[in-house]
Design a protein around this motif. Structure first.
Motif, PDB file in Angstrom:
ATOM      1  N   ASP A 127      13.933  20.131  45.011  1.00 49.97           N
ATOM      2  CA  ASP A 127      13.589  20.913  45.949  1.00 49.97           C
ATOM      3  C   ASP A 127      12.327  20.612  46.215  1.00 49.97           C
ATOM      4  O   ASP A 127      11.988  20.244  47.464  1.00 49.97           O
ATOM      5  N   GLU A 128      10.938  21.188  46.069  1.00 53.25           N
ATOM      6  CA  GLU A 128       9.549  20.994  45.855  1.00 53.25           C
ATOM      7  C   GLU A 128       9.331  19.985  46.526  1.00 53.25           C
ATOM      8  O   GLU A 128       8.447  19.554  47.190  1.00 53.25           O
ATOM      9  N   ARG A 129       9.836  18.832  45.599  1.00 57.79           N
ATOM     10  CA  ARG A 129       9.426  17.594  45.775  1.00 57.79           C
ATOM     11  C   ARG A 129       9.628  17.284  48.020  1.00 57.79           C
ATOM     12  O   ARG A 129       9.031  16.429  48.098  1.00 57.79           O
ATOM     13  N   ILE A 130      10.863  17.748  47.584  1.00 59.67           N
ATOM     14  CA  ILE A 130      11.946  17.566  49.637  1.00 59.67           C
ATOM     15  C   ILE A 130      11.054  18.210  50.168  1.00 59.67           C
ATOM     16  O   ILE A 130      10.278  17.711  51.243  1.00 59.67           O
ATOM     17  N   MET A 165      14.618  18.305  31.136  1.00 58.04           N
ATOM     18  CA  MET A 165      14.474  19.301  31.872  1.00 58.04           C
ATOM     19  C   MET A 165      15.767  19.670  32.089  1.00 58.04           C
ATOM     20  O   MET A 165      16.616  18.631  32.130  1.00 58.04           O
ATOM     21  N   THR A 166      16.299  20.466  32.377  1.00 61.82           N
ATOM     22  CA  THR A 166      17.519  21.302  32.564  1.00 61.82           C
ATOM     23  C   THR A 166      17.618  20.893  33.476  1.00 61.82           C
ATOM     24  O   THR A 166      16.862  20.624  34.829  1.00 61.82           O
ATOM     25  N   GLU A 167      19.477  21.142  34.212  1.00 64.80           N
ATOM     26  CA  GLU A 167      19.540  20.406  35.092  1.00 64.80           C
ATOM     27  C   GLU A 167      19.204  21.637  36.782  1.00 64.80           C
ATOM     28  O   GLU A 167      18.660  21.261  37.392  1.00 64.80           O
ATOM     29  N   SER A 168      19.369  23.076  36.125  1.00 63.38           N
ATOM     30  CA  SER A 168      18.079  23.473  37.206  1.00 63.38           C
ATOM     31  C   SER A 168      17.231  22.989  37.227  1.00 63.38           C
ATOM     32  O   SER A 168      16.321  23.166  38.790  1.00 63.38           O
ATOM     33  N   GLU A 169      16.250  23.146  36.315  1.00 61.66           N
ATOM     34  CA  GLU A 169      14.755  23.195  36.180  1.00 61.66           C
ATOM     35  C   GLU A 169      14.177  21.420  37.563  1.00 61.66           C
ATOM     36  O   GLU A 169      13.702  21.256  38.307  1.00 61.66           O
ATOM     37  N   GLU A 170      15.541  20.985  36.694  1.00 54.69           N
ATOM     38  CA  GLU A 170      15.926  19.261  37.558  1.00 54.69           C
ATOM     39  C   GLU A 170      15.395  18.950  38.847  1.00 54.69           C
ATOM     40  O   GLU A 170      15.098  18.566  39.865  1.00 54.69           O
TER      41      GLU A 170
END
Length: 82
Positions: free
Chosen positions: A25-28, A15-20
């Motif tokens: 954020d979604e996991r949090i 993944m790119t940094e922004s995708e990661e």
């Protein structure tokens, strides 16, 4: 998928940094939702565990830069423990 002796390792696409960051954020956000659901149904006789869940919730909120809400939780925890 890569093979190591006696082990298969599954690795997702890079993944790119922004995708990661978005994935994190979604996991949090899911963790925060989980913590809140647990706290709603928490038994009163498990105060020590409840404090741990509240602390984890506050930490997750800090990760999302929601400092005001995290601060309120930490304030509650401080007043409960004193």
């Amino acid at each position: 998928m890569s093979r190591q002796p006696n082990r298969i390792v599954f690795s997702g696409p890079h993944m790119t940094e922004s995708e990661e960051a978005e994935w994190k954020d979604e996991r949090i956000k899911k963790a925060i939702e989980y913590f809140r659901n647990v706290l709603e149904k928490f038994p009163q006789n498990q105060e020590e565990v409840k404090i741990k869940v509240q602390s984890d919730l506050a930490s997750a909120l800090i990760d999302l830069k929601n400092f005001n809400e995290a601060g309120k939780i930490y304030d509650e925890l401080f007043f409960v423990s004193t």
